[in-house]
Motif scaffolding. Structure first.
Motif, mmCIF file in Angstrom:
data_model
loop_
_atom_site.group_PDB
_atom_site.id
_atom_site.type_symbol
_atom_site.label_atom_id
_atom_site.label_comp_id
_atom_site.label_asym_id
_atom_site.label_seq_id
_atom_site.Cartn_x
_atom_site.Cartn_y
_atom_site.Cartn_z
ATOM 1 N N ALA A 1 19.537 13.013 42.391
ATOM 2 C CA ALA A 1 19.981 11.793 42.337
ATOM 3 C C ALA A 1 21.462 11.660 41.796
ATOM 4 C CB ALA A 1 19.002 11.142 41.324
ATOM 5 N N ASP A 2 21.484 12.463 40.823
ATOM 6 C CA ASP A 2 23.018 12.460 40.335
ATOM 7 C C ASP A 2 23.719 14.075 40.599
ATOM 8 O OD1 ASP A 2 25.592 12.660 39.029
ATOM 9 O OD2 ASP A 2 24.700 12.285 37.020
ATOM 10 N N GLU B 1 32.893 16.190 50.118
ATOM 11 C CA GLU B 1 32.021 17.252 49.354
ATOM 12 C C GLU B 1 31.230 16.881 48.256
ATOM 13 O OE1 GLU B 1 33.860 21.276 51.343
ATOM 14 O OE2 GLU B 1 34.370 20.695 49.437
ATOM 15 N N ARG B 2 31.696 16.236 47.327
ATOM 16 C CA ARG B 2 31.160 15.816 46.210
ATOM 17 C C ARG B 2 30.251 14.359 46.426
ATOM 18 N NH1 ARG B 2 35.695 15.791 41.259
ATOM 19 N NH2 ARG B 2 36.105 18.187 41.311
ATOM 20 N N ALA B 3 30.398 13.900 47.634
ATOM 21 C CA ALA B 3 29.446 12.815 47.752
ATOM 22 C C ALA B 3 27.956 13.497 48.428
ATOM 23 C CB ALA B 3 30.025 12.024 49.144
ATOM 24 N N ILE B 4 27.845 14.746 48.859
ATOM 25 C CA ILE B 4 26.822 15.153 49.297
ATOM 26 C C ILE B 4 25.760 15.627 48.092
ATOM 27 C CG2 ILE B 4 25.806 17.556 50.088
ATOM 28 C CD1 ILE B 4 28.674 18.100 51.309
ATOM 29 N N ASP B 5 24.564 15.044 48.340
ATOM 30 C CA ASP B 5 23.455 15.139 47.369
ATOM 31 C C ASP B 5 22.545 16.225 47.608
ATOM 32 O OD1 ASP B 5 21.765 14.454 49.471
ATOM 33 O OD2 ASP B 5 21.069 12.678 48.497
ATOM 34 N N PHE B 6 22.847 17.184 48.503
ATOM 35 C CA PHE B 6 22.209 18.386 48.767
ATOM 36 C C PHE B 6 22.786 19.498 47.822
ATOM 37 C CE2 PHE B 6 20.144 21.334 52.442
ATOM 38 C CZ PHE B 6 18.815 21.638 51.245
ATOM 39 N N CYS B 7 22.101 20.085 46.682
ATOM 40 C CA CYS B 7 22.750 20.701 45.781
ATOM 41 C C CYS B 7 22.043 22.226 45.957
ATOM 42 C CB CYS B 7 22.639 20.228 44.511
ATOM 43 S SG CYS B 7 23.356 18.660 44.438
ATOM 44 N N ASN B 8 22.886 23.294 45.266
ATOM 45 C CA ASN B 8 22.439 24.457 45.401
ATOM 46 C C ASN B 8 21.447 24.681 44.485
ATOM 47 O OD1 ASN B 8 22.323 27.378 45.397
ATOM 48 N ND2 ASN B 8 24.068 27.745 43.961
ATOM 49 N N GLY B 9 20.232 25.335 44.663
ATOM 50 C CA GLY B 9 19.115 25.686 43.444
ATOM 51 C C GLY B 9 19.278 26.979 42.790
ATOM 52 N N GLY B 10 20.369 27.929 43.590
ATOM 53 C CA GLY B 10 20.276 29.263 43.047
ATOM 54 C C GLY B 10 19.480 30.356 43.640
ATOM 55 N N ILE B 11 18.496 30.007 44.204
ATOM 56 C CA ILE B 11 17.701 30.904 44.944
ATOM 57 C C ILE B 11 18.058 31.314 46.260
ATOM 58 C CG2 ILE B 11 15.265 31.342 45.442
ATOM 59 C CD1 ILE B 11 14.422 29.585 43.115
ATOM 60 N N ARG C 1 27.493 22.251 45.688
ATOM 61 C CA ARG C 1 26.767 21.491 47.025
ATOM 62 C C ARG C 1 26.434 22.442 48.096
ATOM 63 N NH1 ARG C 1 28.671 18.265 43.330
ATOM 64 N NH2 ARG C 1 28.828 16.162 43.507
ATOM 65 N N LEU C 2 25.658 22.225 48.936
ATOM 66 C CA LEU C 2 25.576 23.075 50.202
ATOM 67 C C LEU C 2 25.952 22.237 51.294
ATOM 68 C CD1 LEU C 2 21.536 23.635 49.440
ATOM 69 C CD2 LEU C 2 23.730 25.140 48.840
ATOM 70 N N ILE C 3 26.920 22.767 51.770
ATOM 71 C CA ILE C 3 28.015 22.354 52.930
ATOM 72 C C ILE C 3 27.290 22.866 54.221
ATOM 73 C CG2 ILE C 3 30.274 22.084 53.727
ATOM 74 C CD1 ILE C 3 29.937 21.284 50.822
ATOM 75 N N ARG D 1 29.740 24.862 47.736
ATOM 76 C CA ARG D 1 30.986 24.881 47.042
ATOM 77 C C ARG D 1 30.618 24.158 45.608
ATOM 78 N NH1 ARG D 1 33.847 26.145 50.165
ATOM 79 N NH2 ARG D 1 34.080 24.264 51.636
ATOM 80 N N GLU D 2 31.422 24.810 44.734
ATOM 81 C CA GLU D 2 31.002 24.366 43.166
ATOM 82 C C GLU D 2 31.788 23.122 43.030
ATOM 83 O OE1 GLU D 2 29.463 26.011 40.863
ATOM 84 O OE2 GLU D 2 28.928 27.507 42.632
ATOM 85 N N HIS D 3 31.090 22.412 42.218
ATOM 86 C CA HIS D 3 31.665 21.044 42.061
ATOM 87 C C HIS D 3 33.148 20.653 41.660
ATOM 88 C CE1 HIS D 3 31.140 16.689 40.698
ATOM 89 N NE2 HIS D 3 32.043 17.207 39.907
#
Length: 455
Positions: free
Chosen positions: A138-139, A166-176, A145-147, A157-159
């Motif tokens: 949500a935030d 790219e910062r508008a993308i809400d699909f984020c890296n979970g690390g796994i 971000r997953l590009i 891509r790190e924030h």
């Protein structure tokens, strides 16, 4: 042939922000260390082996990770902290054993669902060389971000390095990340440290793989699965999520909770069907509750077995070693420890029972205690079937009360009571006519003298 999978679990971090004297992965959620949640999830997902990267408290972390886990856990030490890519490469020798898939997990992220891991491993089996688990935020501020482009993952891509778009993308890296076992070492060795911190970041593996023409994809999992723990407030947040999941699973299996949010469960709490749990009940490790049992409010259970149809509390405490048979009753403000309570037996009010065996149908009166400790050793009290222990009695162990025996209220029992006998172990009552008046006058005179002295 079945595919083989290695989980590399990173657990070498310090607990700097936790401000703790022990590794953060040894802190618990649901009374189970964080690291054990992760290895249990890996085993449930079908992983064949765990390579555990350890640092601080290495022996304790390895022990916790291996406890009750059905797959082998091999520890490797990371003596220097040079980033996640460097940490994974510490398991080089184990990776080289040859696995179809390698999945990287984090010892401080205990909420990962085995189904999410299975999904990532399955996606690898479909032909992707690198699979990244992501989540919709949500935030997304602060997250990598997953590009994606044309259904493929092209970069993480790190924030702080992302463009406005790219910062508008809400699909984020979970690390796994899951990647090909055959490509693993080559990809890991290609990770560089040309960055501000001079560290080797595992996330670079995506662009390295892409440059080699390998297929990279991202799949979505719930955000909670990726929650990591660096501070005590984050640990509390993870506990809340885990508890909500555990309570929901219990209720879906046939348990009634009047106020679910006030009930605390442990990782191994087991319930039969039609169990009722009132508000503010705490279940420590090792508790099993049989079908139809009722746990009244403000009770505390740990290491106890509660039989079918038994009733506990309110305000009862069951300590380790307690075994209650069917329809047994432990009432308000009672404590039971290392004791077996027989079918239909009653321990009703303000009573302590420790190191004891209570027969079926026995009745233990209010305020009874088993005096089980002599300062050095614990001793056994045996209370027979159908016996009756009067209120405010003290049973000094070792002692045996026979079947059907009665113990008079207020007794201090130091010798065995035969079957069907009546035991009265207290001073004989004496009534002194008229002495109450004399006693009151004496007390009044003393009080008057005391007041005059004050003045």
């Amino acid at each position: 042939m079945a595919r083989t999978c290695l989980a590399v679990v990173l657990a070498a971090g310090d607990a700097t922000r936790m401000k703790s004297s022990k590794s953060k992965v040894l802190h618990t959620v649901g009374n189970l260390p964080l690291i054990a949640h992760v290895t249990h999830a890996a085993a449930a997902a079908g992983v064949d082996k765990v390579a555990l990267v350890v640092g601080r408290d290495a022996e304790a972390v390895t022990k916790a990770a291996s406890n009750e886990v059905a797959i082998p856990v091999s520890a490797v030490e990371q003596t220097e902290r040079k980033g996640t890519g460097h940490a994974v490469l510490m398991a080089r020798d184990i990776i080289a054993e040859g696995f179809d898939d390698v999945v990287v997990l984090y010892g401080d992220a205990p909420l990962i669902d085995p189904e999410s891991l299975k999904a990532a491993i399955t996606e690898r089996g479909k032909g992707a060389d690198v699979v990244v688990l992501g989540f919709r935020a949500a935030d997304p501020t602060g997250y990598g971000r997953l590009i994606e482009r044309d259904g493929a993952l092209v970069a993480i891509r790190e924030h702080k390095e992302a463009t406005v778009e790219e910062r508008a993308i809400d699909f984020c890296n979970g690390g796994i990340i899951t990647f090909s076992g055959g490509e693993a070492i080559s990809l890991l060795e290609a990770i560089g440290n040309d960055n501000a911190k001079g560290e080797f970041y595992l996330t670079d593996i995506v662009e390295i793989a892409r440059a080699r023409g390998l297929k990279c994809v991202a799949i979505e999992a719930p955000e909670a699965d990726m929650m990591g723990c660096n501070t005590r407030p984050e640990l509390a947040d993870i506990e809340q999520v885990w508890q909500a999941r555990a309570r929901h699973a219990a209720m879906m299996s046939g348990v009634s909770m009047i106020d679910p949010g006030s009930v605390f469960l442990s990782y191994d709490t087991e319930f039969g069907t039609d169990v009722t749990i009132e508000p503010s009940v705490w279940f420590g490790p090792g508790v099993t509750v049989g079908a139809g049992a009722t746990i009244h409010a403000f009770s505390h259970l740990e290491g106890a077995v509660v039989g079918e149809g038994a009733t506990i509390g309110p305000f009862a405490r069951l300590r380790p070693g307690t075994e209650l048979a069917e329809r047994a009753k432990v009432g308000n403000f009672c404590e039971i420890k290392k004791a077996r309570v027989g079918v239909g037996a009653k321990v009703n009010h303000l009573t302590y029972i420790g190191d004891a065996v209570i027969g079926a149908g026995a009745n233990i009166g209010a305020g009874t205690i088993t005096c089980n400790y002599d300062g050095l050793n614990k001793h056994l009290t045996e209370i027979g079937e159908g016996s009756f222990i009067g209120s405010n009695s003290s049973l000094v162990a070792p002692v045996k009360i026979g079947n059907g025996a009665y113990v008079g209220s207020g007794s201090v029992v130091t010798n065995d009571v035969p079957e069907d006998a009546l035991a009265i172990a207290r001073a004989r009552q004496e009534n002194k006519p008229g002495r109450a008046h004399v006693l009151r006058e004496r007390i009044a005179a003393f009080k008057a003298h005391k007041n005059s002295t004050k003045n």
